[in-house]
Design a protein around this motif. Sequence first.
Motif, PDB file in Angstrom:
ATOM      1  N   HIS A 165      -1.554 -12.715   5.280  1.00 50.57           N
ATOM      2  CA  HIS A 165      -1.779 -11.270   5.390  1.00 50.57           C
ATOM      3  C   HIS A 165      -3.162 -10.934   5.928  1.00 50.57           C
ATOM      4  CE1 HIS A 165       1.811 -10.932   2.798  1.00 50.57           C
ATOM      5  NE2 HIS A 165       1.935  -9.758   3.380  1.00 50.57           N
ATOM      6  N   GLY A 166      -3.829 -11.935   6.453  1.00 54.82           N
ATOM      7  CA  GLY A 166      -5.103 -11.657   7.106  1.00 54.82           C
ATOM      8  C   GLY A 166      -6.272 -11.445   6.180  1.00 54.82           C
ATOM      9  N   TYR A 167      -6.231 -12.020   4.975  1.00 55.78           N
ATOM     10  CA  TYR A 167      -7.420 -12.013   4.127  1.00 55.78           C
ATOM     11  C   TYR A 167      -7.499 -13.295   3.322  1.00 55.78           C
ATOM     12  CZ  TYR A 167      -4.332 -10.178   0.350  1.00 55.78           C
ATOM     13  OH  TYR A 167      -3.334  -9.966  -0.563  1.00 55.78           O
ATOM     14  N   LEU A 190      -3.721  -2.471  -1.144  1.00 52.77           N
ATOM     15  CA  LEU A 190      -4.949  -2.894  -1.816  1.00 52.77           C
ATOM     16  C   LEU A 190      -5.745  -3.862  -0.927  1.00 52.77           C
ATOM     17  CD1 LEU A 190      -6.269  -2.328  -4.528  1.00 52.77           C
ATOM     18  CD2 LEU A 190      -5.091  -4.333  -5.438  1.00 52.77           C
ATOM     19  N   SER A 191      -5.020  -4.713  -0.201  1.00 54.76           N
ATOM     20  CA  SER A 191      -5.731  -5.683   0.643  1.00 54.76           C
ATOM     21  C   SER A 191      -6.450  -4.993   1.800  1.00 54.76           C
ATOM     22  CB  SER A 191      -4.767  -6.744   1.175  1.00 54.76           C
ATOM     23  OG  SER A 191      -3.773  -6.161   1.977  1.00 54.76           O
ATOM     24  N   ASP A 192      -5.935  -3.851   2.259  1.00 54.58           N
ATOM     25  CA  ASP A 192      -6.646  -3.113   3.310  1.00 54.58           C
ATOM     26  C   ASP A 192      -7.954  -2.543   2.757  1.00 54.58           C
ATOM     27  OD1 ASP A 192      -4.790  -3.664   5.231  1.00 54.58           O
ATOM     28  OD2 ASP A 192      -3.668  -1.800   4.973  1.00 54.58           O
ATOM     29  N   ILE A 193      -7.916  -2.072   1.524  1.00 54.29           N
ATOM     30  CA  ILE A 193      -9.144  -1.587   0.884  1.00 54.29           C
ATOM     31  C   ILE A 193     -10.119  -2.756   0.724  1.00 54.29           C
ATOM     32  CG2 ILE A 193     -10.111  -0.546  -1.206  1.00 54.29           C
ATOM     33  CD1 ILE A 193      -7.307   0.801  -1.581  1.00 54.29           C
ATOM     34  N   ALA A 194      -9.575  -3.908   0.331  1.00 57.42           N
ATOM     35  CA  ALA A 194     -10.424  -5.089   0.132  1.00 57.42           C
ATOM     36  C   ALA A 194     -11.095  -5.508   1.442  1.00 57.42           C
ATOM     37  CB  ALA A 194      -9.586  -6.242  -0.429  1.00 57.42           C
ATOM     38  N   LYS A 195     -10.314  -5.493   2.519  1.00 59.75           N
ATOM     39  CA  LYS A 195     -10.869  -5.896   3.820  1.00 59.75           C
ATOM     40  C   LYS A 195     -11.990  -4.945   4.241  1.00 59.75           C
ATOM     41  CE  LYS A 195      -6.464  -7.539   5.451  1.00 59.75           C
ATOM     42  NZ  LYS A 195      -5.364  -7.280   6.387  1.00 59.75           N
ATOM     43  N   LEU A 239     -11.472 -13.287   2.560  1.00 58.65           N
ATOM     44  CA  LEU A 239     -12.364 -12.429   1.773  1.00 58.65           C
ATOM     45  C   LEU A 239     -13.431 -13.264   1.089  1.00 58.65           C
ATOM     46  CD1 LEU A 239     -10.046  -9.907  -0.104  1.00 58.65           C
ATOM     47  CD2 LEU A 239     -11.551  -9.450   1.811  1.00 58.65           C
ATOM     48  N   MET A 240     -14.659 -12.723   1.109  1.00 58.92           N
ATOM     49  CA  MET A 240     -15.800 -13.504   0.627  1.00 58.92           C
ATOM     50  C   MET A 240     -15.750 -13.798  -0.871  1.00 58.92           C
ATOM     51  SD  MET A 240     -18.024 -14.515   2.839  1.00 58.92           S
ATOM     52  CE  MET A 240     -19.760 -14.364   2.394  1.00 58.92           C
ATOM     53  N   ASN A 241     -15.204 -12.904  -1.666  1.00 61.01           N
ATOM     54  CA  ASN A 241     -15.155 -13.192  -3.099  1.00 61.01           C
ATOM     55  C   ASN A 241     -13.795 -13.787  -3.464  1.00 61.01           C
ATOM     56  OD1 ASN A 241     -14.759 -12.982  -5.922  1.00 61.01           O
ATOM     57  ND2 ASN A 241     -16.408 -11.480  -6.031  1.00 61.01           N
TER      58      ASN A 241
END
Lengths: 367, 389
Positions: A365-367, B264-269, B279-281
């Motif tokens: 999912h790109g993260y 939520l992952s869009d907010i995280a990005k 993601l760094m964390n």
Amino acid sequence: MSLVLTEEQQMLKIAAKEFLIEKAPIAFLRKLRDTEDEMGYDPELWLEMAAMGWTSLTIPEEYGGLGFGYVGLGEVLEETGRTLTCSPLISTSLLCASAIQLGGSLGYKHQFFQELIKGIVYAFATDEQSHHDPDYVETKAEKAGSGFVLTGTKTFVLDGHVAAKYVVSAKFEERIHLFVVDADAVGIQKERIIMMDSRNSSDVSFEKTPAICMLSGAEETYHRTLDIGRIGLASEMLGATLEAFQRTVAYLKERRQFGVSIGSFQALQHRASKMFCEIEMVKSIVLKALQMIDREDENLAIWASMAKVKAGEVIKLVTNEAIQIYGGIGMTDDEEIGFFIKRARAAQVTLGDYNFHLDRYAKLHGY
Amino acid sequence: MDQDLNLFREEASAWLEKYCPKSMRVPILDQKEFYWGGRKSTFDSKDQQIWFERMLEKRWIAPHWPVKYGGGGLSLKENRVIEEEMERLGCRKPLLSFGITMLGPALLEFATEPQRIKYLNEIVAGKIRWCQGYSEPNAGSDLAGLQTKAEENGDYYLVNGTKVWTSYGDKADWIFALVRTNFEVKKQEGISFLLIDMNTPGVSTRPIKLISGISPFTETFFDNVQVPKDQLVGDLNAGWTIAKYLLTHERQMIGSMANNRRKLSDIAKEQLCLKNGILMNPILRTEVARNEMDTEIFNLTVTRAVDEARAGHHSGAVSSMFKYYGTELNIQRQELNMALRGSRGLEWESEASSQGFEARTFLRSKGNSIEGGTHEIQLNIIAKQILKL
């Protein structure tokens, strides 16, 4: 496509349930274990399973199979999870038959499918270290005449010591391909290792071993085969989870302390209710993922990781709670509940545990 | 069947794409962007009005209700398709309504034909906004212990008592309330279900300010309120059955309120740095992934329940599962949202934060595991009704 079984799928599931409860209950696994059976599975039972059509479910009709689809195989696997039946169904029908379907040439499909339908055992060899990492493949393939020879060492090869053929991942010109290899070809050494769940695993090494053929599709075939395997395993794990939970709830009603059944205590009721909810989630994702295999969905990787994460987390929860709720009796070898936690852990590690798959889900999912 | 449904899905999707105004397809940032209808309501924007009127004309406000009651006469399955397509396209709900999600299903099941014609049509048209009078100061988890009483007196009931946690009691026009009509019998057998116009003399409300600083609930007082007898739903003293039926719908609604939110992952990005696409964390990344995955699987489970209901398998207690699991996911999501936003998420009064939208939404989510029956009550229901413990 509705997220429910069709009537035909339901009938197959019921037939599988009845067959397995009669022929291969947990006592059957205990016997295989205690008699230190050399094969580690019962060839006669396996032939009966083939006669039931289970080895043909996903094989197309033009090759003599049933073309019934993966939802069907998934339902059978779920039932084998309930009875913890060990058989080559995962190695042979789930993994190797899928690889051949995806990457076999017409001629080889005819040859291999004929064997697979009959129940000739094929084993899938890919892992090379203790943690599943599909990109880590050091086994190499080299050109030799018109074919290939393979050199490398594989571990955690399910049914590796009883297989007639292997489907092996190996690197050729920087790409990962799958090869089909005869188990008695030159340069093969195998060592059986009995695992915690009493099932067959082997270390298998190849030294300039000739391959019968290379399957087409390189990584695409390889990864899709793995994803199909993961979804099938999730289905088996769901079956084991359902059975362990059912037994635990029955025990909550049966076991009496302080003059009442322990299931009347709210602390235990709430834990049982939470497990119920989690299991309902597993049912949804497993069925969805199975349907997505049959639909040839292009995002199968995501569905597979979701199924393997959820099934893995929940079987861990349920088997741990089962032992705790059974109390001391759950720690004894006489009680069958312990078999579930053993299979849970082995199935968890097979083709990536939930840590691997949650990480993969995020990456996809790109993260 | 599947093919018909696919065709319906394509048509629904095309219609929504064409007729849902663009501004009605962006996530909600302020409570006033929801349209609730009712005598006291106005539209927040022209687009909000256009969207509501188009959906009303299309008969998609309550797509699965019968046509004579203002619905679209569609199947549950088609209704779910519309919901799914709206969610996928990010379309806002044209009308938020306890009339549709809670009272309506109970009226369809238990009301007389004249009652259904009158009240259901009013609900769909957005004319009357309803609120729920269930909890009382001394009847929370033990709801059946309620004490607000209704005494028969000629052609009306005389109602006296206090309700609490009335959602939007000060904004609603009518209230559906549980009242005690018999003090002599087992507590569940002396309860009736009454519909009360809040303009009736003797009804008053007082807002309750929450930790979020907002007052979505009121206390509601009944002081010698005269309620015409034809506003009783079902038989006298048979209200508990209706109450429970309605609660299953309320639970399903609370559990599936996760409509129209950003991933939520869009907010995280956006809030955290990515390194090599990761993601760094790593701890937050895991928790975000788990919440996102579980939410996806939860939605699949909602779909599966609808499909199973259509195939004839239905269990009322499943609503407790949806309420418990759905709200738990939302609570976790709000925790993560706060963690992802750091000090920005704490802003309470600032333009940039839309007057503390995130912080207030987080605090409000703490009520999710209490309202509509606490987590603990839901788990009790599952244990008793499904697991038979």
